[in-house]
Design a protein around this motif. Structure first.
Motif, short mmCIF file in Angstrom:
data_model
loop_
_atom_site.label_atom_id
_atom_site.label_comp_id
_atom_site.label_asym_id
_atom_site.label_seq_id
_atom_site.Cartn_x
_atom_site.Cartn_y
_atom_site.Cartn_z
N ALA A 189 21.68 51.02 14.49
CA ALA A 189 22.84 51.86 14.16
C ALA A 189 24.12 51.17 14.60
O ALA A 189 24.12 50.34 15.52
CB ALA A 189 22.72 53.22 14.85
N ILE A 190 25.21 51.52 13.92
CA ILE A 190 26.53 51.08 14.37
C ILE A 190 26.99 52.07 15.43
O ILE A 190 27.06 53.27 15.18
CB ILE A 190 27.53 51.04 13.21
N VAL A 191 27.30 51.58 16.62
CA VAL A 191 27.71 52.44 17.73
C VAL A 191 29.23 52.47 17.78
O VAL A 191 29.88 51.42 17.93
CB VAL A 191 27.14 51.93 19.07
N TYR A 192 29.78 53.66 17.65
CA TYR A 192 31.23 53.84 17.73
C TYR A 192 31.57 54.51 19.06
O TYR A 192 31.04 55.57 19.40
CB TYR A 192 31.74 54.71 16.57
N LEU A 193 32.47 53.87 19.80
CA LEU A 193 32.90 54.38 21.09
C LEU A 193 34.38 54.75 21.02
O LEU A 193 35.19 53.97 20.52
CB LEU A 193 32.68 53.34 22.20
N ASP A 194 34.73 55.92 21.53
CA ASP A 194 36.15 56.26 21.61
C ASP A 194 36.75 55.58 22.83
O ASP A 194 36.06 54.87 23.58
CB ASP A 194 36.35 57.77 21.63
N ALA A 195 38.05 55.77 23.06
CA ALA A 195 38.74 55.05 24.13
C ALA A 195 38.16 55.38 25.50
O ALA A 195 38.02 54.49 26.35
CB ALA A 195 40.23 55.38 24.10
N GLY A 196 37.81 56.65 25.74
CA GLY A 196 37.27 57.03 27.03
C GLY A 196 35.92 56.43 27.31
O GLY A 196 35.68 55.89 28.40
N SER A 197 35.01 56.48 26.35
CA SER A 197 33.68 55.91 26.57
C SER A 197 33.73 54.38 26.61
O SER A 197 32.96 53.75 27.34
CB SER A 197 32.72 56.38 25.47
N THR A 198 34.65 53.78 25.86
CA THR A 198 34.82 52.33 25.94
C THR A 198 35.23 51.91 27.34
O THR A 198 34.72 50.93 27.89
CB THR A 198 35.87 51.86 24.91
N GLU A 199 36.18 52.63 27.91
CA GLU A 199 36.62 52.34 29.27
C GLU A 199 35.48 52.49 30.26
O GLU A 199 35.31 51.67 31.17
CB GLU A 199 37.75 53.30 29.63
N SER A 200 34.66 53.51 30.08
CA SER A 200 33.53 53.75 30.98
C SER A 200 32.49 52.64 30.86
O SER A 200 32.07 52.05 31.86
CB SER A 200 32.90 55.11 30.67
N PHE A 201 32.07 52.33 29.63
CA PHE A 201 31.01 51.35 29.44
C PHE A 201 31.48 49.93 29.76
O PHE A 201 30.66 49.06 30.04
CB PHE A 201 30.49 51.42 28.00
N GLN A 202 32.78 49.71 29.72
CA GLN A 202 33.30 48.41 30.14
C GLN A 202 33.10 48.19 31.62
O GLN A 202 32.74 47.10 32.07
CB GLN A 202 34.78 48.32 29.79
N PHE A 203 33.31 49.25 32.42
CA PHE A 203 33.14 49.13 33.86
C PHE A 203 31.67 48.92 34.24
O PHE A 203 31.38 48.18 35.19
CB PHE A 203 33.68 50.37 34.58
N ILE A 204 30.76 49.57 33.55
CA ILE A 204 29.35 49.43 33.92
C ILE A 204 28.69 48.24 33.24
O ILE A 204 27.52 47.95 33.51
CB ILE A 204 28.56 50.71 33.59
N GLY A 205 29.43 47.55 32.36
CA GLY A 205 28.85 46.39 31.68
C GLY A 205 27.76 46.78 30.71
O GLY A 205 26.69 46.15 30.69
N ALA A 206 28.02 47.79 29.87
CA ALA A 206 26.97 48.33 29.00
C ALA A 206 26.89 47.66 27.64
O ALA A 206 25.91 47.89 26.92
CB ALA A 206 27.20 49.83 28.80
N PHE A 207 27.86 46.84 27.27
CA PHE A 207 27.86 46.28 25.92
C PHE A 207 26.67 45.36 25.66
O PHE A 207 26.07 45.42 24.58
CB PHE A 207 29.18 45.57 25.65
N PRO A 208 26.27 44.49 26.60
CA PRO A 208 25.04 43.72 26.35
C PRO A 208 23.81 44.60 26.20
O PRO A 208 22.89 44.28 25.45
CB PRO A 208 24.93 42.82 27.60
N LEU A 209 23.80 45.75 26.92
CA LEU A 209 22.66 46.65 26.82
C LEU A 209 22.55 47.24 25.42
O LEU A 209 21.43 47.41 24.89
CB LEU A 209 22.78 47.76 27.86
N PHE A 210 23.67 47.57 24.80
CA PHE A 210 23.64 48.08 23.43
C PHE A 210 23.01 47.05 22.49
O PHE A 210 22.24 47.42 21.59
CB PHE A 210 25.05 48.44 22.96
N MET A 211 23.34 45.79 22.69
CA MET A 211 22.75 44.76 21.85
C MET A 211 21.25 44.64 22.09
O MET A 211 20.47 44.45 21.16
CB MET A 211 23.44 43.41 22.12
#
Length: 862
Positions: A24-46
């Motif tokens: 799926a294409i994962v769409y993040l709004d500004a708040g969730s992007t800020e959150s997942f950036q701090f926890i380093g979640a973007f590699p996990l989505f991949m």
């Protein structure tokens, strides 16, 4: 027993929705992007199989062809994760579905629960909010498809550009169709779907659009495994914490505590959303909370969390934890001051990302608009760390021009209609770079980094380690990390090591050596970005300004321990100095950044600090404030003169509506000075015959100079009234003395103990099981049963203590700063209780600039 790790909990919550994320294409709004950036979640989505991770607010049709997993089929599924109410995210979700016509499966995860949606003012959603929104979204989607039945999917086509959903379309229509929600079959186990017959591809013609909405509570920004704040553009952080009444000081801060919590009918949205967040956070972490609160607003939130508890929740096998809720208004002094904390320095000096969305378009009821703003604009937590001075090579200028030439050659091989325009623009850009030598500025916009708290060395996250450090100790620790990383990469650097000291040149040399190799740069990006942020904070411009503030605050503390006259004189001197420096800069037509305090805003922030200190030390000096009438009069006149001299520097809420008059007044004064010239003698008066002709007329009494004097006097009177209102506001701040009585009856050194933050004082007393005045315990369902029923038979429960729990969660409603986190850890170490796991959270991360905006900006209740 397993330790509490906020970062691990957030990552585990993402893994739990892996079935939805896959393909799926994962769409993040500004708040969730800020959150997942701090926890380093973007590699996990991949890793979980996401096709791409994209921005919800800035979505594009090109998102549908991007695929990191090399799947050539068109995108059929999207996942939207938002930290906002569905009403706020609706127009963006509708735009996504309208652009990506091949999508037939949409899953929406929101951090706001169903109960919070239904309880939010002016929300068209009821108790079954998620099911209702699914139906309403499909209705709006159907209406939009009917308007644009056949649309080309080519991103550049004119038909597609016309099909973009405008920002205002969508959610306002939901209120009108709210009554039609009941027409859908809620009893069905399958979700409502819409058959899109207008899709161009025959293979998609029979597909149905299916929408699911779920609750995803763990969207937060952890600075470390045990320190977190809420996303700046999330609904919980943006919700107002106060309505406009006599005890309010800012819509972004709780009201001043008076000992009487708000009535149930007067609960603001911020209290409801905060209570819902804390309750679901505890559920997600399997914690059974014993709730304590300090402050009127915290008592209201604590009661809401307690009421949400049930016998089922209490009976489950959970780990017991103590929750301490604290009002920010009990200690306003700490976040206003420039404390010795490396993290505070970094967040105060680094530029922030621009907000993705503006809250100005938010619509609310007239009653809400009268009470205050519907939403708050918090400063984004995503700091822009400059990396150009570390990553850039010596010959970067030539390499960048070679890059531009390569792009130009690439465009010549790209067969498009507007090729010539693109090449011409590129050549102009290259020529401009050569002429004005603006390469460094263009690089600084591109080469920037941001914090990722999941990056670790020796098992400890970088941010977790420096949160507990002072400025000097933090810089030394970063130098140690750089040396260790260079040793592991087998890179030798000729730098003299001076133990106990870390200079800017040393940090820059070590960071540049570590970033020289591409593999080393990627592997050690966390420590390199942290070193770049520290270098920026220690730069002469930012460091001098921070130190100047800190020195001025220390002087105010010293004068506050002397007499009210000396403190008032110091405040007046700071205001006069800002007026003088500002007027000199205006005369020379320049306002360059200076390491000293020059602006009126800086002086007003120090005035606020001085009044808070006076409220603690001289509570009975004046009839309505801590200073005498004469002392306040001098300060008021100093502010009036400062505003008249520097109208452009006083864009504050208490001066709204006077900016044009002040600017006009200053221009008249400048024009008058030019006309008078440098001569000291009077010029000969040239009598005009026309003046004698008007002698004896009725209008002869009119004098333009008198009208000018009258307008000047009127402006000054209006300005004095505004300044009087400002000082009434300062008197209100004096009543927020915090819990100064916490230091009474203690065995600590008074000077050291009194200079500590409220959080340090509270934890010191809590961990030693001392009584805390005003601390309220909220009994659980079972506790109330024992107290009211079985208590008659001697089976009542003793009042628990926070120190009885091995896990203590402290949440400051209104925000926290780095100094408080460091001193909280100090209190824990001094208590001799290493078994306690201390978790600290807050609504947002506060800097002195944030506090100045909250108290004097648009969010203020002046």
């Amino acid at each position: 027993m397993a330790t509490v790790d906020m970062i691990k909990c957030c990552l585990d919550s993402i893994r739990q929705i892996s079935d939805d994320i896959k393909d799926a294409i994962v769409y993040l709004d500004a708040g969730s992007t800020e959150s997942f950036q701090f926890i380093g979640a973007f590699p996990l989505f991949m890793q979980l199989g996401a096709r791409a991770v994209c921005s919800l607010e800035n979505m594009s049709t090109l998102d549908g062809v991007v695929d990191w997993n090399t799947t050539f089929d068109p995108a059929r599924r999207i996942v939207v994760i938002t930290a906002c109410l569905l009403s706020d995210a609706h127009r963006y979700i509708l735009r996504c579905l309208s652009k990506l016509r091949t999508v037939h499966h949409c899953v929406i995860f929101t951090s706001i629960s169903e109960a919070a949606h239904s309880a939010y003012p002016d929300s068209p959603l009821g108790p079954d909010a998620f099911r209702e929104y699914e139906s309403l979204l499909l209705q709006d989607y159907e209406e939009h498809i009917k308007k644009c039945p056949t649309i080309s999917r080519e991103p550049g086509s004119s038909e597609f550009r016309e099909s973009i959903v405008p920002e205002e379309e969508g959610w306002p229509q939901l209120a009108s169709v709210e009554d039609n929600v009941s027409s859908f079959d809620d009893s069905s186990n399958t979700r409502v779907s819409y058959k899109d017959d207008s899709i161009g591809h025959s293979e998609d013609a029979g597909q149905k659009l299916i929408v699911f909405v779920h609750h995803f509570p763990l969207i937060l920004c952890p600075f470390s495994p045990r320190v977190f704040v809420l996303p700046s553009e999330g609904s919980v952080a943006e919700a107002c914490l106060s309505t406009e009444h006599e005890n309010s000081i800012s819509f972004g801060l709780p009201p001043l505590s008076t000992g009487t919590p708000s009535d149930a009918d007067d609960i603001c949205p911020g209290a409801t959303l905060t209570a819902q967040f804390i309750y679901h956070l505890a559920l997600k972490m399997d914690l059974k909370l014993e709730i304590f609160s300090l402050g009127d607003f915290s008592k209201t939130v604590g009661k809401l969390v307690t009421d949400m508890s049930s016998l089922y929740d209490v009976g489950r096998r959970k780990r017991s934890a103590g929750l301490l809720l604290i009002d920010r208004t009990l200690d306003l002094l700490t976040p206003c001051c420039h404390g010795d904390s490396l993290v505070d320095r970094i967040f105060s000096s680094l530029p922030r990302r621009q907000r993705t969305t503006s809250v100005n378009h938010m619509k609310g009821s007239q009653s809400q608009l009268k009470k205050g703003p519907v939403k708050l604009e918090r400063a984004p937590l995503d700091v822009q760390i400059p990396l150009e001075n570390i990553i850039r090579e010596e010959d970067s200028k030539n390499s960048n021009f070679q890059l531009l030439e390569s792009i130009e050659a690439f465009l010549h091989g790209w067969n498009t209609a507007d090729l010539d325009t693109k090449v011409v623009e590129l050549v102009k850009f290259r020529d401009r770079l050569k002429e004005d030598n603006s390469l460094q500025h263009s690089e600084s916009d591109i080469l920037h980094g941001s914090f990722v708290c999941a990056e670790k060395i020796d098992g400890t996250s970088y941010l977790e380690a420096i949160l507990e450090r002072r400025t000097k100790d933090g810089a030394i620790l970063i130098k140690k990390w750089l040396h260790e990383s260079l040793r592991q990469e087998k890179i030798s650097v000729d730098v003299k090591i001076r133990p106990g000291f870390a200079s800017k040149s040393e940090l820059q040399t070590l960071a540049k050596a570590l970033a020289k190799r591409q593999s080393s740069l990627v592997k050690n990006k966390g420590i390199i970005q942290l070193a770049a942020a520290t270098l920026h904070a220690l730069d002469e411009l930012h460091s001098a300004s921070y130190e100047a503030f800190s020195s001025a605050e220390k002087i105010l503390h010293v004068n506050a321990g002397d007499t009210s006259q000396s403190l008032a004189a110091q405040i007046s001197d700071l205001i006069n100095k800002s007026a003088f420096v500002g007027s000199q800069a205006q005369k020379h037509n320049k306002m360059e950044a200076s390491p000293v305090l020059v602006t009126l805003q800086d002086a007003l922030l120090l005035t606020i600090i001085g009044y808070m200190l006076a409220g603690e030390n001289f509570p009975t000096s004046g009839s309505s404030g801590p200073f005498s009438w004469q002392e306040e009069h001098f300060m008021k006149e100093a502010i009036v003169d400062a505003v008249l001299e520097n109208p452009a520097m006083a864009k504050l809420k208490f001066l709204q509506g006077l900016s044009e008059e002040l600017e006009s007044n200053l221009n008249k004064m400048k024009l008058k000075e030019k006309k008078e010239g440098p001569s000291d003698h009077l010029d000969d008066v040239d009598f005009d015959d026309d003046q004698w002709d008007s002698w004896g007329d009725e209008d002869a009494d009119k004098d333009t100079s008198k009208e000018q004097v009258y307008s000047d006097v009127q402006l000054k009177l209006e300005l004095r009234d505004r300044v009087d209102n400002l000082f009434k506001f300062l008197h209100k701040l004096c009543s927020s003395k915090g819990n100064t009585h916490l230091r009474e009856g203690t065995t600590y050194n008074d000077d050291t103990y009194s200079s500590k933050t409220l959080l340090y004082k509270l934890l010191t007393r809590v961990l030693r099981k001392y009584d805390i005045p005003g601390l309220e315990y909220h009994s659980s369902t079972v506790g109330r049963l024992f107290k009211s029923g079985f208590g008659r038979f001697g089976l009542g429960q003793a009042k628990p203590s926070l120190a009885d729990h091995n896990v203590i969660l402290v949440f400051v409603i209104g925000g926290i700063n780095g100094l408080e986190v460091r001193e909280a850890q100090e209190a824990l170490m001094e208590s001799g209780r290493p078994d306690i796991e201390l978790i600290i959270g807050g609504t947002t991360f506060l800097t002195p600039n944030d506090m100045r905006e909250l108290l004097l900006g648009d969010s203020s209740c002046i």
